[in-house]
Design an enzyme around this catalytic site. Sequence first.
Site, PDB file in Angstrom:
ATOM      1  N   GLU A   1      -2.046 -12.404  12.731  1.00  0.00           N
ATOM      2  CA  GLU A   1      -2.485 -11.020  12.912  1.00  0.00           C
ATOM      3  C   GLU A   1      -4.014 -10.959  12.795  1.00  0.00           C
ATOM      4  O   GLU A   1      -4.580 -11.156  11.720  1.00  0.00           O
ATOM      5  CB  GLU A   1      -1.855 -10.095  11.854  1.00  0.00           C
ATOM      6  CG  GLU A   1      -2.280  -8.643  12.024  1.00  0.00           C
ATOM      7  CD  GLU A   1      -1.599  -7.674  11.030  1.00  0.00           C
ATOM      8  OE1 GLU A   1      -0.767  -8.118  10.226  1.00  0.00           O
ATOM      9  OE2 GLU A   1      -1.930  -6.468  11.079  1.00  0.00           O
TER      10      GLU A   1
ATOM     11  N   GLU B   1     -12.536  -2.505  12.018  1.00  0.00           N
ATOM     12  CA  GLU B   1     -12.563  -1.743  10.763  1.00  0.00           C
ATOM     13  C   GLU B   1     -13.724  -2.154   9.845  1.00  0.00           C
ATOM     14  O   GLU B   1     -14.439  -1.301   9.327  1.00  0.00           O
ATOM     15  CB  GLU B   1     -11.223  -1.923  10.046  1.00  0.00           C
ATOM     16  CG  GLU B   1     -11.123  -1.177   8.738  1.00  0.00           C
ATOM     17  CD  GLU B   1      -9.732  -1.311   8.095  1.00  0.00           C
ATOM     18  OE1 GLU B   1      -8.816  -1.891   8.726  1.00  0.00           O
ATOM     19  OE2 GLU B   1      -9.571  -0.834   6.961  1.00  0.00           O
TER      20      GLU B   1
ATOM     21  N   GLU C   1       0.822  -1.210   0.000  1.00  0.00           N
ATOM     22  CA  GLU C   1       0.000   0.000   0.000  1.00  0.00           C
ATOM     23  C   GLU C   1       0.859   1.266   0.000  1.00  0.00           C
ATOM     24  O   GLU C   1       0.656   2.186   0.794  1.00  0.00           O
ATOM     25  CB  GLU C   1      -0.971  -0.019   1.183  1.00  0.00           C
ATOM     26  CG  GLU C   1      -1.900  -1.231   1.133  1.00  0.00           C
ATOM     27  CD  GLU C   1      -2.984  -1.239   2.196  1.00  0.00           C
ATOM     28  OE1 GLU C   1      -2.770  -0.656   3.275  1.00  0.00           O
ATOM     29  OE2 GLU C   1      -4.036  -1.848   1.946  1.00  0.00           O
TER      30      GLU C   1
ATOM     31  N   ASP D   1      -8.425  -9.088   3.915  1.00  0.00           N
ATOM     32  CA  ASP D   1      -8.221  -7.984   4.850  1.00  0.00           C
ATOM     33  C   ASP D   1      -9.314  -7.865   5.910  1.00  0.00           C
ATOM     34  O   ASP D   1     -10.177  -6.989   5.789  1.00  0.00           O
ATOM     35  CB  ASP D   1      -8.132  -6.671   4.052  1.00  0.00           C
ATOM     36  CG  ASP D   1      -7.498  -5.550   4.852  1.00  0.00           C
ATOM     37  OD1 ASP D   1      -7.084  -5.804   5.989  1.00  0.00           O
ATOM     38  OD2 ASP D   1      -7.416  -4.428   4.330  1.00  0.00           O
TER      39      ASP D   1
HETATM   40  C1  GCV Z   1      -2.321   0.340   8.384  1.00  0.00           C
HETATM   41  C2  GCV Z   1      -6.032  -2.065   5.547  1.00  0.00           C
HETATM   42  C3  GCV Z   1      -6.369  -0.769   6.240  1.00  0.00           C
HETATM   43  C4  GCV Z   1      -5.179   0.175   6.277  1.00  0.00           C
HETATM   44  C5  GCV Z   1      -4.028  -0.556   6.970  1.00  0.00           C
HETATM   45  C6  GCV Z   1      -3.730  -1.825   6.164  1.00  0.00           C
HETATM   46  C7  GCV Z   1      -2.634  -2.660   6.790  1.00  0.00           C
HETATM   47  O1  GCV Z   1      -5.838  -1.859   4.198  1.00  0.00           O
HETATM   48  O2  GCV Z   1      -7.476  -0.181   5.629  1.00  0.00           O
HETATM   49  O3  GCV Z   1      -5.547   1.322   6.978  1.00  0.00           O
HETATM   50  O4  GCV Z   1      -2.889   0.246   7.097  1.00  0.00           O
HETATM   51  O5  GCV Z   1      -4.891  -2.626   6.107  1.00  0.00           O
HETATM   52  O6  GCV Z   1      -2.967  -3.657   7.420  1.00  0.00           O
HETATM   53  O7  GCV Z   1      -1.476  -2.345   6.646  1.00  0.00           O
END
Ligand code: GCV
Length: 646
Positions: free
Chosen positions: A352, A358, A251, A330
């Site tokens: 994890e 979220e 990302e 995710d």
């Molecule tokens: C910390 C998802 C979340 C992101 C997060 C990412 C990750 O995409 O929306 O905010 O970033 O996971 O686990 O690194």
Amino acid sequence: MYSRLWLDETIDNNNAVVTNNGFDADSVLLKNAVKELTTINAVSGLNISLVKCDREDLGKEGFEIEKNGDVYTVKANNENAVLFGTFRFINMIRLNKSFDAPVKEVPVSPLRMLNHWDNMDNSIERGYSGESFLFKDNDIVIDDRTVYYARVLASAGYNGVVINNVNVKQAACDLINERFIDKVNKLSELFSSYGIKMFMSLNYASPIDDPEVSSADPLDEKVIKWWEKKMAYIYSKVPTFGGFLVKADSEGRPGPFTYDRTQAEGANMLARAIKPYGGIIIWRCFVYNCRQDWRDLKTDRARAAYDYFNTLDGDFEDNVIIQIKNGPVDFQVREPVSPLFGAMPHTNEMMEFQIAQEYTGQQRHVCFLIPWFKEVLSFDIHAKDAKSDDTTVLGVVTGKTYGNALAGICAVTNTGNDYNWTGHDLAAANLYGLGRLAFEPSLSSEEIAREWIVLTYGNNEKVIDNVTKILMMSWPAYEKYNAPLGIGWMVHPEDHYGPDPDGYEYSVWGTYHKADHFAIGVERNSTGTGYSTQYNEPLKSMYEKPETTPDELKLFFHRLPYTYVLKSGKTVIQHIYDTHYEGAEDVKKMSALWQDLKGLVPDDAFERVTKRFEHQVEHSERWRDVINSYFYRKTLIPDEKGRPLY
Ligand code: GCV
């Protein structure tokens, strides 16, 4: 101001008698154990003996508690373990547990950790309970609340915490520099005085900013030396430090791919630099292409972690742990278990999870995630080349399957500076629950819920019954009114909250359901993207065909017509209508169970949770209507039960 979580209020005139038999009286861990015993109300007046022993079966963190006559004894091999035993003893007294037989507890998961996604400017990425209490205005905060937090974590059995976001913003780069290092040390000492190792996230590209280096290539001598010097500096200032968590090539984060190096080459460079100090590198496997073209039918985000990591088995240094999200995508409300847990016999792996909700209601909806986590951990992933007969995910992430000393379970945390810490009061059950689950995974979800309820609200049977029912109904209810049958992602892309069936369709994130008038889902078997072939047998064959794929994951693995008949006997479309109506009804039931507790739980907590339920009732109906209407409009297939569809 902050509320007390499950850890009891302290009083000044506790008259417990505590004797130390053999522990180092100067150890801060021992002092903290004695302090708990001599200040906490519940053990007032008791006679408690802390006894140092030398027992292999208790290991580094185990303890045994017994009662002889009027004297309670907490035995352990060292001061760290006796502190854990002390917290457990206090909780057991408060839970009215029996001491008729000695109680021996040894944590099952070596690492039991919380990952903060806190930023130095006090914001929290995906934070749903206020702002950070660890950072404020680009500085570290250490106050009463931090001390209480360390105590609370230790009392639930945690032994690790990562203090800053894996997406390391510029200001946080200074955490490993002179500017903050003394405060970092103070915070690390505070956590370690409660048996908790402190970790930080690092910016893999840090040496690029040094004009003498200007690179982050893990094989470049200058880069290697830069990190060696940095680690030496950090440990000279922060001797209790645990190590680093790294998000690389993910990302938009920098990583070894920029230099055509593997994930193992990137991780190992850091691991070698930190090894002399006993530190570890936790390397995340959340690596995928986040600039996808939705018309590309070959690339499947679900495949990514396995594709990038599985061929690296055996290549990682022994002080590297790879951290794998529970599912391949995710943190959705339902996903299959990541196949990577079954694939790397020569690599340390850790789980994890995410308790920051979220995609599961953002701590505005109640969603007790422990039943889901238990399902994931107990899943038989048929781990390849297992050295023991335990081939479950739990076996892998606790080191049992392959005999690894480094292994563990962590979660992205759900805490913030809200008065009640977790936004929704009932979300604290996830915070307590994950620690307990990692310590003692054989506990049932109900047992964990009950412990949390009694420690939080006291011993009233009606409170215990109703809140247990609420917690146990909550994750299944959320799944019912969310995206159906393992599809996931039907949320608003900007905040991941609320129903938006096409929100992620046609985007760059690789999360498509491809619903049309006839069918929905992506075919992920051997004739499709091949994702299902990443599993070991018999899972590979099970996921190959829709008939043998469990209903709850049917649309994750297969593209199916709405008229397809599930194992339940219902068609896909009728399942969608029914579950969405049921889910919204379940929320009303949970809300009614809470309303019944007026006067039995503290008024302020009652009001806060009531407000959250008012929202959840309305919002779950919204979920129901948006999702059902979406599918009705697509298919024009009416509900067999004639309920309204728009
Ligand atoms: C910390 C998802 C979340 C992101 C997060 C990412 C990750 O995409 O929306 O905010 O970033 O996971 O686990 O690194």
